[in-house]
Design an enzyme around this catalytic site. Structure first.
Site, PDB file in Angstrom:
ATOM      1  N   LYS A 253       0.879  -1.171   0.000  1.00 51.64           N
ATOM      2  CA  LYS A 253       0.000   0.000   0.000  1.00 51.64           C
ATOM      3  C   LYS A 253       0.924   1.231   0.000  1.00 51.64           C
ATOM      4  O   LYS A 253       1.979   1.208   0.651  1.00 51.64           O
ATOM      5  CB  LYS A 253      -0.887  -0.060   1.259  1.00 51.64           C
ATOM      6  CG  LYS A 253      -1.753   1.136   1.502  1.00 51.64           C
ATOM      7  CD  LYS A 253      -3.017   1.138   0.663  1.00 51.64           C
ATOM      8  CE  LYS A 253      -3.700   2.498   0.806  1.00 51.64           C
ATOM      9  NZ  LYS A 253      -4.658   2.773  -0.251  1.00 51.64           N
TER      10      LYS A 253
ATOM     11  N   ASN B  40     -13.656   3.410  -4.986  1.00 48.27           N
ATOM     12  CA  ASN B  40     -13.014   3.777  -3.712  1.00 48.27           C
ATOM     13  C   ASN B  40     -12.543   5.214  -3.716  1.00 48.27           C
ATOM     14  O   ASN B  40     -12.300   5.804  -4.765  1.00 48.27           O
ATOM     15  CB  ASN B  40     -11.842   2.825  -3.409  1.00 48.27           C
ATOM     16  CG  ASN B  40     -10.537   3.335  -3.976  1.00 48.27           C
ATOM     17  OD1 ASN B  40      -9.811   4.082  -3.340  1.00 48.27           O
ATOM     18  ND2 ASN B  40     -10.240   2.956  -5.235  1.00 48.27           N
TER      19      ASN B  40
ATOM     20  N   ASN C 222       4.053   6.151  -6.995  1.00 48.78           N
ATOM     21  CA  ASN C 222       2.622   6.409  -7.159  1.00 48.78           C
ATOM     22  C   ASN C 222       2.454   7.792  -7.781  1.00 48.78           C
ATOM     23  O   ASN C 222       2.479   8.805  -7.088  1.00 48.78           O
ATOM     24  CB  ASN C 222       1.906   6.300  -5.806  1.00 48.78           C
ATOM     25  CG  ASN C 222       0.407   6.464  -5.926  1.00 48.78           C
ATOM     26  OD1 ASN C 222      -0.063   7.054  -6.899  1.00 48.78           O
ATOM     27  ND2 ASN C 222      -0.342   5.981  -4.954  1.00 48.78           N
TER      28      ASN C 222
ATOM     29  N   SER D 128      -0.244   8.361  -9.569  1.00 46.77           N
ATOM     30  CA  SER D 128      -1.560   8.028 -10.119  1.00 46.77           C
ATOM     31  C   SER D 128      -2.712   8.014  -9.132  1.00 46.77           C
ATOM     32  O   SER D 128      -3.842   7.731  -9.535  1.00 46.77           O
ATOM     33  CB  SER D 128      -1.470   6.655 -10.794  1.00 46.77           C
ATOM     34  OG  SER D 128      -0.855   5.704  -9.947  1.00 46.77           O
ATOM     35  N   CYS D 129      -2.482   8.304  -7.835  1.00 51.75           N
ATOM     36  CA  CYS D 129      -3.604   8.290  -6.894  1.00 51.75           C
ATOM     37  C   CYS D 129      -4.613   9.355  -7.331  1.00 51.75           C
ATOM     38  O   CYS D 129      -4.266  10.535  -7.447  1.00 51.75           O
ATOM     39  CB  CYS D 129      -3.130   8.571  -5.472  1.00 51.75           C
ATOM     40  SG  CYS D 129      -4.525   8.637  -4.326  1.00 51.75           S
TER      41      CYS D 129
ATOM     42  N   LYS E  19       3.987   4.070 -11.725  1.00 49.64           N
ATOM     43  CA  LYS E  19       2.572   3.731 -11.922  1.00 49.64           C
ATOM     44  C   LYS E  19       1.851   4.989 -12.377  1.00 49.64           C
ATOM     45  O   LYS E  19       1.690   5.946 -11.615  1.00 49.64           O
ATOM     46  CB  LYS E  19       1.970   3.179 -10.631  1.00 49.64           C
ATOM     47  CG  LYS E  19       0.528   2.686 -10.800  1.00 49.64           C
ATOM     48  CD  LYS E  19       0.070   1.927  -9.566  1.00 49.64           C
ATOM     49  CE  LYS E  19      -1.359   1.454  -9.646  1.00 49.64           C
ATOM     50  NZ  LYS E  19      -1.788   0.768  -8.420  1.00 49.64           N
TER      51      LYS E  19
ATOM     52  N   ASN F  64      -3.894   2.563 -12.685  1.00 49.20           N
ATOM     53  CA  ASN F  64      -4.560   2.825 -11.425  1.00 49.20           C
ATOM     54  C   ASN F  64      -6.059   2.929 -11.750  1.00 49.20           C
ATOM     55  O   ASN F  64      -6.465   2.750 -12.893  1.00 49.20           O
ATOM     56  CB  ASN F  64      -4.036   4.121 -10.804  1.00 49.20           C
ATOM     57  CG  ASN F  64      -4.240   4.150  -9.296  1.00 49.20           C
ATOM     58  OD1 ASN F  64      -5.333   3.846  -8.814  1.00 49.20           O
ATOM     59  ND2 ASN F  64      -3.209   4.515  -8.550  1.00 49.20           N
ATOM     60  N   THR F  65      -6.879   3.195 -10.758  1.00 51.22           N
ATOM     61  CA  THR F  65      -8.325   3.281 -10.976  1.00 51.22           C
ATOM     62  C   THR F  65      -8.670   4.470 -11.883  1.00 51.22           C
ATOM     63  O   THR F  65      -7.916   5.431 -11.970  1.00 51.22           O
ATOM     64  CB  THR F  65      -9.041   3.443  -9.635  1.00 51.22           C
ATOM     65  OG1 THR F  65      -8.375   4.473  -8.909  1.00 51.22           O
ATOM     66  CG2 THR F  65      -9.011   2.154  -8.847  1.00 51.22           C
TER      67      THR F  65
HETATM   68  C1  FMN Z   1      -9.508   0.540  -1.970  1.00 46.81           C
HETATM   69  C2  FMN Z   1      -8.397   0.753  -2.939  1.00 46.81           C
HETATM   70  C3  FMN Z   1      -7.212   1.371  -2.526  1.00 46.81           C
HETATM   71  C4  FMN Z   1      -6.164   1.563  -3.410  1.00 46.81           C
HETATM   72  N1  FMN Z   1      -5.008   2.164  -2.963  1.00 46.81           N
HETATM   73  C5  FMN Z   1      -3.958   2.331  -3.809  1.00 46.81           C
HETATM   74  C6  FMN Z   1      -2.724   2.860  -3.347  1.00 46.81           C
HETATM   75  O1  FMN Z   1      -2.538   3.180  -2.177  1.00 46.81           O
HETATM   76  N2  FMN Z   1      -1.719   3.007  -4.255  1.00 46.81           N
HETATM   77  C7  FMN Z   1      -1.845   2.644  -5.574  1.00 46.81           C
HETATM   78  O2  FMN Z   1      -0.895   2.788  -6.357  1.00 46.81           O
HETATM   79  N3  FMN Z   1      -3.015   2.116  -6.034  1.00 46.81           N
HETATM   80  C8  FMN Z   1      -4.057   1.945  -5.183  1.00 46.81           C
HETATM   81  N4  FMN Z   1      -5.226   1.369  -5.640  1.00 46.81           N
HETATM   82  C9  FMN Z   1      -5.339   0.992  -7.068  1.00 46.81           C
HETATM   83  C10 FMN Z   1      -5.055  -0.500  -7.284  1.00 46.81           C
HETATM   84  O3  FMN Z   1      -3.732  -0.850  -6.925  1.00 46.81           O
HETATM   85  C11 FMN Z   1      -5.281  -0.902  -8.752  1.00 46.81           C
HETATM   86  O4  FMN Z   1      -4.422  -0.135  -9.568  1.00 46.81           O
HETATM   87  C12 FMN Z   1      -6.717  -0.668  -9.209  1.00 46.81           C
HETATM   88  O5  FMN Z   1      -7.651  -1.024  -8.207  1.00 46.81           O
HETATM   89  C13 FMN Z   1      -7.043  -1.438 -10.489  1.00 46.81           C
HETATM   90  O6  FMN Z   1      -6.917  -2.830 -10.286  1.00 46.81           O
HETATM   91  P1  FMN Z   1      -8.200  -3.812 -10.090  1.00 46.81           P
HETATM   92  O7  FMN Z   1      -9.067  -3.609 -11.281  1.00 46.81           O
HETATM   93  O8  FMN Z   1      -7.611  -5.190  -9.980  1.00 46.81           O
HETATM   94  O9  FMN Z   1      -8.871  -3.362  -8.834  1.00 46.81           O
HETATM   95  C14 FMN Z   1      -6.288   1.150  -4.763  1.00 46.81           C
HETATM   96  C15 FMN Z   1      -7.461   0.513  -5.177  1.00 46.81           C
HETATM   97  C16 FMN Z   1      -8.513   0.307  -4.287  1.00 46.81           C
HETATM   98  C17 FMN Z   1      -9.751  -0.398  -4.771  1.00 46.81           C
END
Ligand code: FMN
Length: 365
Positions: free
Chosen positions: A46, A87, A150, A152-153, A190, A217-218
């Site tokens: 994380k 999220n 990171n 990309s947040c 990322k 990332n999301t």
């Molecule tokens: C609840 C939550 C918290 C996340 N926190 C981070 C984070 O701290 N750092 C990061 O680079 N990506 C974070 N992500 C993004 C995920 O690592 C990932 O890139 C994204 O969810 C897409 O993958 P998925 O489709 O398998 O969920 C987070 C995603 C979720 C759902």
């Protein structure tokens, strides 16, 4: 004999190409050790920052589900299929000091597994940029095998943090270079999918010395409004802000980003994320050129760290390779990369020509 699914990515040896991405599944040392026990080839922590953060009041993540008649909602209902995760969680609520001894003990217990430290700081001043270096130096001294920056947040208000850096080519280069100045381990960037031309941000990262690009990332998104209450399904005191969409809904979108990246930089290394829960999903990223893939949403829904997900990923990759006679991922990695072309290169019926709209003929009849 089982086919060998081990891979080398940015010079690091992984027992398999499947990683838990930076997210709740990797928010603690106990989760990460459980993940290694379950078989994940690598784990990205994380995201670690210099200072603790404070999340919103109430839930940080919810899951959007669809019924057969197309109703999408976060409410728990029978006979639904997962559509996506949503999220608005910030980076780790535990700061660097908490993480350092944890990284040390994880690496002591699992010296052969790859532990990637996801890190994030601001970039608005030399002092902020020095924080990136402080994070990097501390994590690598504790045993981290690589960094994931990171950039990309999607939930940062500050213009010099998270996806706001990832949208700014100059800042992407500067941050990458600053970390590379002190890094003794590979540096992955990322990037955010929330940009018009992700190839340009990737180019900036490579110019700064990045060893690999990670995407996606999301995706920026809002929760839906409940037609009964007229409130957002996720809100605090009626208010919401843009959050991140993950899970099945983003698989095709994230693949499109990845295809742009691997086509532009066929000789570089890429880690694919977005909507992966089965090997069939992961295979898409591999056929486009990815050397590793990462999973978040599917793992969150499978006992927090995805023991069943990783078992199926490994078994199904082995079966796939055995059936087709492959002995390494390298033999099929990138196999479909060059099948993604500009629209005018797609065959027209009866040999008719189309020049991408550059001449009148293209539009005629
Ligand atoms: C609840 C939550 C918290 C996340 N926190 C981070 C984070 O701290 N750092 C990061 O680079 N990506 C974070 N992500 C993004 C995920 O690592 C990932 O890139 C994204 O969810 C897409 O993958 P998925 O489709 O398998 O969920 C987070 C995603 C979720 C759902």
């Amino acid at each position: 004999m089982q086919p060998d699914i081990a891979v080398t990515f940015t010079g690091l040896k992984f027992t398999n190409p499947f990683l838990l991405s930076s997210a709740p599944p990797t928010e603690s040392d106990s989760n990460i050790m459980r993940a290694f026990e379950a078989g994940w080839g690598g784990v990205v922590t994380k995201t670690i920052g210099m200072h603790p953060v404070t999340n919103v009041a109430g839930p940080k993540t919810k899951f959007l589900r669809s019924t057969l008649d197309g109703r999408l909602s976060m409410q728990k209902r029978p006979d639904t299929a997962l559509h996506s995760s949503w999220n608005w969680e910030l980076i780790s609520d535990k700061a660097l000091d908490w993480w350092i001894p944890k990284i040390e003990s994880i690496k002591k217990a699992y010296p052969d597994r790859i532990l990637v430290a996801s890190i994030m700081a601001g970039s608005g001043s030399d002092k902020e940029l020095a924080h990136w270096q402080d994070l990097a130096k501390a994590c690598q001294a504790a045993g981290a095998d690589a960094f994931e920056l990171n950039l990309s947040c999607p939930h940062m208000d500050r213009k010099d943090m998270g996806s706001n850096i990832g949208k700014d080519q100059e800042q992407v280069s500067i941050v990458t270079e600053v970390v590379k100045q002190v890094a003794t381990v590979p540096v992955w960037c990322k990037l955010t999918p929330s940009t018009t031309e992700i190839v340009e941000e990737a180019r900036a990262a490579f110019n700064g010395g990045a060893d690999a690009i990670v995407s996606s990332n999301t995706f920026p998104s809002l929760p839906l409004i409940d037609p009964e209450t007229l409130e957002f399904e996720m809100n605090v005191d009626g208010l919401v802000s843009s959050g991140g969409l993950g899970g099945p809904a983003i698989l095709p979108q994230s693949l499109a980003k990845m295809s742009q990246l691997t086509t532009a930089f066929p000789d570089k290394e890429f880690s694919g994320i977005g909507g992966i829960s089965t090997f069939a999903h992961a295979l898409n990223y591999m056929l486009l050129g990815c050397g590793t893939v990462q999973v978040c949403t599917a793992a969150m829904l499978d006992r927090a760290i995805g023991p069943n997900v990783i078992k199926a990923l490994i078994d199904d990759m082995q079966q796939f390779m055995e059936k087709r006679g492959y002995t390494s991922l390298e033999q099929f990695r990138g196999m479909r990369r060059d099948n993604v072309v500009v629209h005018s290169k797609i065959r027209r019926p009866e040999g008719k020509d189309y020049r991408g709209g550059f001449d009148a003929e293209g539009y005629a009849s």
